[in-house]
Scaffold this active site. Structure first.
Site, PDB file in Angstrom:
ATOM      1  N   THR A  78      -7.372  52.884  21.210  1.00  0.00           N
ATOM      2  CA  THR A  78      -8.288  52.264  22.174  1.00  0.00           C
ATOM      3  C   THR A  78      -7.846  50.882  22.633  1.00  0.00           C
ATOM      4  O   THR A  78      -8.456  50.304  23.536  1.00  0.00           O
ATOM      5  CB  THR A  78      -9.702  52.158  21.586  1.00  0.00           C
ATOM      6  OG1 THR A  78      -9.661  51.393  20.373  1.00  0.00           O
ATOM      7  CG2 THR A  78     -10.283  53.530  21.297  1.00  0.00           C
ATOM      8  N   GLY A  79      -6.794  50.314  22.038  1.00  0.00           N
ATOM      9  CA  GLY A  79      -6.268  49.045  22.531  1.00  0.00           C
ATOM     10  C   GLY A  79      -5.522  49.233  23.840  1.00  0.00           C
ATOM     11  O   GLY A  79      -5.231  50.362  24.266  1.00  0.00           O
ATOM     12  N   HIS A  90      17.795  38.408  14.707  1.00  0.00           N
ATOM     13  CA  HIS A  90      17.384  39.783  14.453  1.00  0.00           C
ATOM     14  C   HIS A  90      17.197  40.006  12.962  1.00  0.00           C
ATOM     15  O   HIS A  90      18.062  39.686  12.150  1.00  0.00           O
ATOM     16  CB  HIS A  90      18.449  40.748  14.989  1.00  0.00           C
ATOM     17  CG  HIS A  90      17.922  42.113  15.281  1.00  0.00           C
ATOM     18  ND1 HIS A  90      17.372  42.914  14.314  1.00  0.00           N
ATOM     19  CD2 HIS A  90      17.863  42.812  16.440  1.00  0.00           C
ATOM     20  CE1 HIS A  90      17.003  44.055  14.854  1.00  0.00           C
ATOM     21  NE2 HIS A  90      17.289  44.013  16.148  1.00  0.00           N
ATOM     22  N   LYS A 125     -14.988  53.216  16.838  1.00  0.00           N
ATOM     23  CA  LYS A 125     -14.928  53.713  18.213  1.00  0.00           C
ATOM     24  C   LYS A 125     -15.071  55.233  18.297  1.00  0.00           C
ATOM     25  O   LYS A 125     -14.798  55.815  19.349  1.00  0.00           O
ATOM     26  CB  LYS A 125     -13.599  53.295  18.869  1.00  0.00           C
ATOM     27  CG  LYS A 125     -13.379  51.784  18.934  1.00  0.00           C
ATOM     28  CD  LYS A 125     -14.372  51.108  19.861  1.00  0.00           C
ATOM     29  CE  LYS A 125     -14.158  49.604  19.924  1.00  0.00           C
ATOM     30  NZ  LYS A 125     -12.912  49.228  20.600  1.00  0.00           N
ATOM     31  N   ASP A 181       6.883  45.085  14.764  1.00  0.00           N
ATOM     32  CA  ASP A 181       7.875  44.388  13.944  1.00  0.00           C
ATOM     33  C   ASP A 181       7.172  43.276  13.168  1.00  0.00           C
ATOM     34  O   ASP A 181       5.990  43.024  13.342  1.00  0.00           O
ATOM     35  CB  ASP A 181       9.012  43.834  14.795  1.00  0.00           C
ATOM     36  CG  ASP A 181       8.540  42.824  15.827  1.00  0.00           C
ATOM     37  OD1 ASP A 181       7.319  42.577  15.921  1.00  0.00           O
ATOM     38  OD2 ASP A 181       9.384  42.272  16.548  1.00  0.00           O
ATOM     39  N   GLU A 203      24.667  47.700  14.524  1.00  0.00           N
ATOM     40  CA  GLU A 203      24.893  46.276  14.726  1.00  0.00           C
ATOM     41  C   GLU A 203      25.259  45.651  13.391  1.00  0.00           C
ATOM     42  O   GLU A 203      25.211  46.295  12.342  1.00  0.00           O
ATOM     43  CB  GLU A 203      23.649  45.610  15.314  1.00  0.00           C
ATOM     44  CG  GLU A 203      22.399  45.795  14.485  1.00  0.00           C
ATOM     45  CD  GLU A 203      21.151  45.304  15.192  1.00  0.00           C
ATOM     46  OE1 GLU A 203      20.149  45.089  14.500  1.00  0.00           O
ATOM     47  OE2 GLU A 203      21.174  45.132  16.419  1.00  0.00           O
ATOM     48  N   GLU A 234      -2.393  48.623  24.651  1.00  0.00           N
ATOM     49  CA  GLU A 234      -1.107  49.286  24.465  1.00  0.00           C
ATOM     50  C   GLU A 234      -1.297  50.764  24.126  1.00  0.00           C
ATOM     51  O   GLU A 234      -0.593  51.639  24.646  1.00  0.00           O
ATOM     52  CB  GLU A 234      -0.306  48.589  23.362  1.00  0.00           C
ATOM     53  CG  GLU A 234       0.145  47.184  23.700  1.00  0.00           C
ATOM     54  CD  GLU A 234       1.214  47.175  24.769  1.00  0.00           C
ATOM     55  OE1 GLU A 234       2.187  47.938  24.644  1.00  0.00           O
ATOM     56  OE2 GLU A 234       1.087  46.396  25.732  1.00  0.00           O
TER      57      GLU A 234
END
Length: 297
Positions: A17-18, A251, A43, A98, A212, A20
């Site tokens: 429901t956010g 990173h 909700k 993250d 990486e 995003e």
């Protein structure tokens, strides 16, 4: 076939429901993802893009059949959300955020292993089975870059993934499935743990690894190749070749410890195991062509 996810996979969205959650749920459904339920405490009874919302994962799974869960939650809530999904019996979980506290990550990984589940992330864009379904937040133009084909992709980087995959398309290739391992220092699932899925997928002919500097996941791939766990061709591109030595990097996964984790170490290990290492993204497609020419001769 595809690995982890296809159009039949019944997906639950935690945090639906956010802003995003709402936005990307619609995008995932537009890409063919079978989103069957959402969860946001307090909700229940709401609908998001015709998807019913429940208070808890348990209440959702008591009503709907669920195979996988995608988390749109902040890092401090990720552990509780993952444990809630695991306790409800969900075996495939993708964690997008993250900055998850390290001890939370370790607990999530241990809990997933004990439950026989796969939790992917954090700090990932998600996973895609090309032309079938997507869990994550890959952009709207993904159909121009992520073409269906027979090359598996595993990646630690979001931005490099778009570049490398576009080079595959330019070279005439497409992808079977893509797994964003994520860029956190302790990934919940490692490259070498995904390799057997690609090994057993008859629709995957080779695997591209986008790695990486930092960590040892690429060296673990080399070890799996040497031990015969993975027998298909491996082509890799490693970011961080020009990173200055001794300088702190932003990173989370770019940590070099105990003399391991440098790009040079990774290249040496992969080359020794028989993998092909591209010096720049534009070379990945050309190396793939060379691999298949050699196989056909």
């Amino acid at each position: 076939m595809s690995i982890i996810l296809d159009e039949q996979t019944r997906v639950l969205v935690q945090g639906i429901t956010g802003n995003e959650g709402r936005f990307w749920t619609q995008h995932m459904m537009d890409c063919g993802t079978n989103v069957v339920a959402g969860v946001t405490p307090g909700k229940e009874g709401q609908m998001v893009r015709d998807v019913p919302v429940f208070h808890t994962v348990k209440r959702a799974t008591a009503t709907m059949d669920v195979d996988a869960s995608l988390l749109f939650v902040p890092p401090q809530l990720a552990k509780d959300a993952v444990l809630e999904a695991l306790n409800a019996g969900i075996k495939k979980i993708v964690v997008l955020c993250d900055g998850i506290p390290l001890h939370d990550t370790l607990q999530m990984r241990k809990s997933a292993q004990m439950a026989g589940a796969m939790v992917i992330g954090g700090n990932t864009s998600g996973i895609i089975s090309m032309g079938k379904a997507m869990m994550g937040f890959f952009p709207y133009w993904l159909d121009r870059v992520y073409k269906p084909g027979r090359i598996g992709i595993m990646t630690r980087s979001g931005s490099l993934t778009n570049e490398v995959t576009s080079e595959l398309v330019k070279a005439g290739f497409g992808a079977s499935s893509l797994v964003g391992i994520g860029g956190d220092s302790v990934p919940l699932t490692r490259f070498a743990e995904v390799l057997p899925l690609f090994e057993n997928d008859p629709d995957t002919d080779a695997v591209v690894i986008i790695g990486e500097l930092g960590g040892t996941m690429e060296e673990e791939v080399a070890e799996a190749m040497e031990n015969g766990i993975f027998t298909k061709p491996v082509i890799s591109f490693l970011g961080g070749r020009t990173a200055p030595k001794g300088k702190k990097m932003g990173h989370a996964g770019a940590i070099i410890t105990a003399g391991k984790g440098t790009v040079e170490d990774k290249i040496a290990a992969l080359n020794e195991a028989g993998a092909y290492v591209a010096k720049k993204p534009s070379m990945v497609g050309e190396l793939l062509k060379d691999v298949f020419v050699k196989q056909n001769n």
